[in-house]
Design a protein around this motif. Structure first.
Motif, mmCIF file in Angstrom:
data_model
loop_
_atom_site.group_PDB
_atom_site.id
_atom_site.type_symbol
_atom_site.label_atom_id
_atom_site.label_comp_id
_atom_site.label_asym_id
_atom_site.label_seq_id
_atom_site.Cartn_x
_atom_site.Cartn_y
_atom_site.Cartn_z
ATOM 1 N N GLU A 173 -40.229 32.240 50.981
ATOM 2 C CA GLU A 173 -40.202 30.774 51.109
ATOM 3 C C GLU A 173 -40.590 30.374 52.532
ATOM 4 O OE1 GLU A 173 -37.012 27.754 49.469
ATOM 5 O OE2 GLU A 173 -36.460 28.398 51.486
ATOM 6 N N HIS B 284 -39.943 17.993 50.532
ATOM 7 C CA HIS B 284 -40.570 18.724 51.631
ATOM 8 C C HIS B 284 -41.277 19.910 50.990
ATOM 9 C CE1 HIS B 284 -36.887 20.867 50.857
ATOM 10 N NE2 HIS B 284 -37.488 21.947 51.312
ATOM 11 N N HIS C 220 -40.305 20.777 47.000
ATOM 12 C CA HIS C 220 -39.073 20.789 46.227
ATOM 13 C C HIS C 220 -37.981 20.018 46.949
ATOM 14 C CE1 HIS C 220 -36.590 24.409 47.969
ATOM 15 N NE2 HIS C 220 -37.096 23.679 48.926
ATOM 16 N N CYS D 105 -33.321 21.420 52.983
ATOM 17 C CA CYS D 105 -33.869 21.442 51.626
ATOM 18 C C CYS D 105 -33.294 20.310 50.763
ATOM 19 C CB CYS D 105 -33.649 22.804 50.972
ATOM 20 S SG CYS D 105 -34.835 24.046 51.544
ATOM 21 N N HIS E 39 -43.043 24.017 51.091
ATOM 22 C CA HIS E 39 -43.012 25.370 51.647
ATOM 23 C C HIS E 39 -44.346 26.043 51.348
ATOM 24 C CE1 HIS E 39 -38.745 25.547 52.672
ATOM 25 N NE2 HIS E 39 -38.493 24.923 51.523
HETATM 26 NI NI NI Z 1 -36.818 23.888 50.952
#
Ligand code: NI
Length: 138
Positions: A127, A39, A14, A33, A41
């Motif tokens: 996450e 990237h 995301h 983020c 998770h």
């Molecule tokens: Ni992130």
């Protein structure tokens, strides 16, 4: 009342980025983020139901059913996907863990709440090892 939890896992990419904000503001608010080239998770998803055991089986819900439901309706939709671009129920939303947990609730609640003795209680979504959200439907 007894609570039962099934754990599932998926990986997804995301980016948290608002085009109406400057790059500086995006980086300040969203940190890593906001990385331009995405990237990933490793998400851990805990789905908890609550209810009373069926007198015939002793089960609140059939775990084979619950596992299959989560895999088909949620994990298959998210695993190895880009949350911003590939997932219909996340389109147009910020791809935050909060929003993702709320969408997962919306998908699973109607499927689970048909049983008279069992209701969806909580979506818990990690996450990272240290960051997780919990959603109880309100
Ligand atoms: Ni992130």
């Amino acid at each position: 009342m007894i609570y039962l939890t099934r754990k599932e896992h998926f990986n997804a990419a995301h980016k948290l980025w608002r085009p109406d904000w400057s790059a500086e503001k995006n980086e300040e608010v969203f940190g890593k983020c906001a990385n331009a080239n995405w990237h990933g998770h490793n998400f851990d998803l805990y789905v908890t139901v609550k209810g009373t055991p069926d007198p015939d089986t002793g089960f609140v819900i059939d775990l084979k059913f619950l596992s299959k439901l989560i895999k088909e309706k949620v994990v298959e939709e998210l695993d190895h996907k880009n949350l911003n671009m590939d997932v219909p129920f996340m389109l147009g939303k910020m791809a935050s863990t909060e929003n993702l947990a709320m969408e997962i609730w919306k998908i699973l609640a109607p499927e689970i709440n048909v049983f008279p003795n069992c209701k969806l209680y909580k979506i818990k979504l990690y996450e990272t090892e240290r960051n997780f959200v919990e959603y109880l439907g309100e």
